[in-house]
Design a protein around this motif. Structure first.
Motif, PDB file in Angstrom:
ATOM      1  N   ARG A   1       0.812  -1.219   0.000  1.00 35.83           N
ATOM      2  CA  ARG A   1       0.000   0.000   0.000  1.00 35.83           C
ATOM      3  C   ARG A   1       0.845   1.269   0.000  1.00 35.83           C
ATOM      4  O   ARG A   1       0.892   1.999  -0.977  1.00 35.83           O
ATOM      5  CB  ARG A   1      -0.952  -0.002   1.206  1.00 35.83           C
ATOM      6  CG  ARG A   1      -2.001   1.117   1.111  1.00 35.83           C
ATOM      7  CD  ARG A   1      -2.808   1.246   2.378  1.00 35.83           C
ATOM      8  NE  ARG A   1      -2.067   2.069   3.332  1.00 35.83           N
ATOM      9  CZ  ARG A   1      -2.468   2.296   4.569  1.00 35.83           C
ATOM     10  NH1 ARG A   1      -3.572   1.743   5.023  1.00 35.83           N
ATOM     11  NH2 ARG A   1      -1.760   3.060   5.377  1.00 35.83           N
ATOM     12  N   ASP A   2       1.525   1.547   1.102  1.00 33.97           N
ATOM     13  CA  ASP A   2       2.197   2.830   1.302  1.00 33.97           C
ATOM     14  C   ASP A   2       3.454   2.942   0.441  1.00 33.97           C
ATOM     15  O   ASP A   2       4.345   2.106   0.508  1.00 33.97           O
ATOM     16  CB  ASP A   2       2.544   3.015   2.777  1.00 33.97           C
ATOM     17  CG  ASP A   2       1.301   2.942   3.636  1.00 33.97           C
ATOM     18  OD1 ASP A   2       0.286   3.546   3.259  1.00 33.97           O
ATOM     19  OD2 ASP A   2       1.339   2.259   4.683  1.00 33.97           O
ATOM     20  N   GLY A   3       3.485   3.976  -0.376  1.00 25.57           N
ATOM     21  CA  GLY A   3       4.602   4.182  -1.276  1.00 25.57           C
ATOM     22  C   GLY A   3       4.426   3.472  -2.608  1.00 25.57           C
ATOM     23  O   GLY A   3       5.131   3.756  -3.560  1.00 25.57           O
ATOM     24  N   THR A   4       3.477   2.566  -2.663  1.00 20.12           N
ATOM     25  CA  THR A   4       3.183   1.834  -3.901  1.00 20.12           C
ATOM     26  C   THR A   4       1.879   2.336  -4.497  1.00 20.12           C
ATOM     27  O   THR A   4       1.844   2.771  -5.639  1.00 20.12           O
ATOM     28  CB  THR A   4       3.115   0.316  -3.635  1.00 20.12           C
ATOM     29  OG1 THR A   4       4.361  -0.123  -3.078  1.00 20.12           O
ATOM     30  CG2 THR A   4       2.835  -0.453  -4.915  1.00 20.12           C
ATOM     31  N   LEU A   5       0.794   2.283  -3.717  1.00 20.88           N
ATOM     32  CA  LEU A   5      -0.512   2.757  -4.177  1.00 20.88           C
ATOM     33  C   LEU A   5      -0.802   4.182  -3.726  1.00 20.88           C
ATOM     34  O   LEU A   5      -1.422   4.953  -4.440  1.00 20.88           O
ATOM     35  CB  LEU A   5      -1.629   1.835  -3.682  1.00 20.88           C
ATOM     36  CG  LEU A   5      -1.620   0.417  -4.236  1.00 20.88           C
ATOM     37  CD1 LEU A   5      -2.750  -0.389  -3.610  1.00 20.88           C
ATOM     38  CD2 LEU A   5      -1.726   0.418  -5.756  1.00 20.88           C
ATOM     39  N   ASN A   6      -0.406   4.516  -2.515  1.00 17.26           N
ATOM     40  CA  ASN A   6      -0.627   5.875  -2.019  1.00 17.26           C
ATOM     41  C   ASN A   6       0.704   6.514  -1.651  1.00 17.26           C
ATOM     42  O   ASN A   6       1.682   5.830  -1.363  1.00 17.26           O
ATOM     43  CB  ASN A   6      -1.597   5.912  -0.841  1.00 17.26           C
ATOM     44  CG  ASN A   6      -1.134   5.107   0.341  1.00 17.26           C
ATOM     45  OD1 ASN A   6      -1.494   3.949   0.469  1.00 17.26           O
ATOM     46  ND2 ASN A   6      -0.314   5.703   1.210  1.00 17.26           N
ATOM     47  N   ARG A   7       0.683   7.834  -1.698  1.00 13.27           N
ATOM     48  CA  ARG A   7       1.890   8.594  -1.399  1.00 13.27           C
ATOM     49  C   ARG A   7       2.219   8.528   0.083  1.00 13.27           C
ATOM     50  O   ARG A   7       1.326   8.455   0.930  1.00 13.27           O
ATOM     51  CB  ARG A   7       1.694  10.058  -1.783  1.00 13.27           C
ATOM     52  CG  ARG A   7       1.517  10.270  -3.254  1.00 13.27           C
ATOM     53  CD  ARG A   7       1.317  11.734  -3.522  1.00 13.27           C
ATOM     54  NE  ARG A   7       0.915  11.936  -4.905  1.00 13.27           N
ATOM     55  CZ  ARG A   7       0.512  13.076  -5.388  1.00 13.27           C
ATOM     56  NH1 ARG A   7       0.444  14.134  -4.607  1.00 13.27           N
ATOM     57  NH2 ARG A   7       0.171  13.181  -6.645  1.00 13.27           N
ATOM     58  N   LEU A   8       3.496   8.600   0.370  1.00 14.81           N
ATOM     59  CA  LEU A   8       3.945   8.735   1.747  1.00 14.81           C
ATOM     60  C   LEU A   8       3.751  10.190   2.163  1.00 14.81           C
ATOM     61  O   LEU A   8       3.634  11.080   1.334  1.00 14.81           O
ATOM     62  CB  LEU A   8       5.406   8.309   1.859  1.00 14.81           C
ATOM     63  CG  LEU A   8       5.658   6.839   1.488  1.00 14.81           C
ATOM     64  CD1 LEU A   8       7.152   6.540   1.478  1.00 14.81           C
ATOM     65  CD2 LEU A   8       4.925   5.897   2.419  1.00 14.81           C
ATOM     66  N   VAL A   9       3.723  10.428   3.479  1.00 15.13           N
ATOM     67  CA  VAL A   9       3.375  11.735   4.032  1.00 15.13           C
ATOM     68  C   VAL A   9       4.498  12.198   4.958  1.00 15.13           C
ATOM     69  O   VAL A   9       5.165  11.389   5.591  1.00 15.13           O
ATOM     70  CB  VAL A   9       2.049  11.626   4.829  1.00 15.13           C
ATOM     71  CG1 VAL A   9       1.640  12.957   5.427  1.00 15.13           C
ATOM     72  CG2 VAL A   9       0.942  11.066   3.952  1.00 15.13           C
ATOM     73  N   ASP A  10       4.672  13.501   5.059  1.00 15.15           N
ATOM     74  CA  ASP A  10       5.603  14.093   6.026  1.00 15.15           C
ATOM     75  C   ASP A  10       4.804  14.560   7.236  1.00 15.15           C
ATOM     76  O   ASP A  10       3.868  15.338   7.100  1.00 15.15           O
ATOM     77  CB  ASP A  10       6.339  15.292   5.421  1.00 15.15           C
ATOM     78  CG  ASP A  10       7.243  14.911   4.270  1.00 15.15           C
ATOM     79  OD1 ASP A  10       7.717  13.765   4.243  1.00 15.15           O
ATOM     80  OD2 ASP A  10       7.463  15.762   3.391  1.00 15.15           O
ATOM     81  N   TYR A  11       5.179  14.082   8.428  1.00 12.10           N
ATOM     82  CA  TYR A  11       4.529  14.504   9.677  1.00 12.10           C
ATOM     83  C   TYR A  11       5.582  15.041  10.635  1.00 12.10           C
ATOM     84  O   TYR A  11       6.498  14.312  11.030  1.00 12.10           O
ATOM     85  CB  TYR A  11       3.829  13.333  10.381  1.00 12.10           C
ATOM     86  CG  TYR A  11       2.589  12.838   9.708  1.00 12.10           C
ATOM     87  CD1 TYR A  11       1.430  13.596   9.676  1.00 12.10           C
ATOM     88  CD2 TYR A  11       2.558  11.574   9.120  1.00 12.10           C
ATOM     89  CE1 TYR A  11       0.285  13.128   9.077  1.00 12.10           C
ATOM     90  CE2 TYR A  11       1.412  11.098   8.514  1.00 12.10           C
ATOM     91  CZ  TYR A  11       0.278  11.877   8.501  1.00 12.10           C
ATOM     92  OH  TYR A  11      -0.861  11.409   7.900  1.00 12.10           O
ATOM     93  N   ASP A  12       5.459  16.283  11.020  1.00  7.86           N
ATOM     94  CA  ASP A  12       6.289  16.880  12.073  1.00  7.86           C
ATOM     95  C   ASP A  12       7.727  16.374  12.067  1.00  7.86           C
ATOM     96  O   ASP A  12       8.198  15.801  13.056  1.00  7.86           O
ATOM     97  CB  ASP A  12       5.651  16.613  13.441  1.00  7.86           C
ATOM     98  CG  ASP A  12       4.270  17.220  13.556  1.00  7.86           C
ATOM     99  OD1 ASP A  12       4.067  18.307  12.998  1.00  7.86           O
ATOM    100  OD2 ASP A  12       3.402  16.591  14.185  1.00  7.86           O
ATOM    101  N   GLY A  13       8.407  16.555  10.983  1.00  5.68           N
ATOM    102  CA  GLY A  13       9.803  16.162  10.909  1.00  5.68           C
ATOM    103  C   GLY A  13      10.037  14.708  10.540  1.00  5.68           C
ATOM    104  O   GLY A  13      11.169  14.307  10.327  1.00  5.68           O
ATOM    105  N   GLU A  14       8.998  13.900  10.523  1.00  2.10           N
ATOM    106  CA  GLU A  14       9.131  12.510  10.075  1.00  2.10           C
ATOM    107  C   GLU A  14       8.835  12.479   8.582  1.00  2.10           C
ATOM    108  O   GLU A  14       7.684  12.571   8.165  1.00  2.10           O
ATOM    109  CB  GLU A  14       8.119  11.605  10.776  1.00  2.10           C
ATOM    110  CG  GLU A  14       8.417  11.288  12.197  1.00  2.10           C
ATOM    111  CD  GLU A  14       7.368  10.342  12.728  1.00  2.10           C
ATOM    112  OE1 GLU A  14       7.593   9.125  12.670  1.00  2.10           O
ATOM    113  OE2 GLU A  14       6.322  10.836  13.182  1.00  2.10           O
ATOM    114  N   ALA A  15       9.847  12.371   7.805  1.00  4.00           N
ATOM    115  CA  ALA A  15       9.666  12.407   6.355  1.00  4.00           C
ATOM    116  C   ALA A  15       9.250  11.040   5.828  1.00  4.00           C
ATOM    117  O   ALA A  15       9.780  10.006   6.249  1.00  4.00           O
ATOM    118  CB  ALA A  15      10.955  12.852   5.683  1.00  4.00           C
TER     119      ALA A  15
END
Length: 179
Positions: free
Chosen positions: A12-26
């Motif tokens: 799922r993550d990084g394959t079907l949906n984009r990864l997200v940046d949260y409070d310094g966690e890239a």
């Protein structure tokens, strides 16, 4: 005529949906349903496979549940949003973190075995698509040919997996597996 697999399993993550940046966690998995954004081309790839009669499943590690960074309910909402927006027949989740030692967390093949069992599919009639080395390891361990989406890898083919640069290349790659 090319023989398509009966089952394609996607990470799922990084394959079907984009990864997200949260409070310094890239670049992490989305933790809110409102943050889910499909990777460009993902919908078209899954719709193409679905229209060709291929069953589609998702197998995803979600360690943020075990880490207390997201509730099971919010994770379920994210999964439901993905299921409702794409032609996916089943969704398999590992909520564990590495120290838990479970058999379902990729790179172990448990999630993939669950998908194969659910659809009565043999490993040689399935393909797994992911974006991390742990996805390749899980696919190889399950005996499933794996496609690694990696924008910086070469297109070198291997016995058990191959690389593509973008999800938009997946259908063509699957179609060339019997060539």
């Amino acid at each position: 005529m090319v023989r398509l697999p009966s089952l394609v399993i996607f990470d799922r993550d990084g394959t079907l949906n984009r990864l997200v940046d949260y409070d310094g966690e890239a670049q992490v998995a989305p933790r809110r349903v409102d943050d889910v954004r499909l990777v460009e081309g993902a919908r078209q790839v899954l719709e193409s496979l679905h229209n060709l009669g291929v069953t589609i499943a998702v197998a995803t590690n979600q360690p943020d549940i075990s880490r207390g960074l997201i509730s099971s309910e919010e994770s379920d909402s994210i999964g439901k949003a993905v299921l409702e927006s794409l032609p996916i027949s089943a969704y398999f989740v590992c909520p564990h973190d590495n120290p838990d030692g479970c058999d379902c967390r990729k790179p172990k093949p448990g999630l993939l075995f669950s998908a194969l069992s659910t659809f009565g599919c043999e490993p040689n009639d399935a393909v797994f698509v992911g974006d991390r080395q742990s996805d390749v390891e899980a696919g190889v361990a399950a005996g499933i040919f794996t496609i690694l989406i990696c924008d910086h890898c070469s297109h070198a083919e291997h016995d058990k997996f191959t690389c593509v640069r973008h999800i938009s290349e997946v259908v063509e790659c699957i179609g060339s597996l019997d060539d």
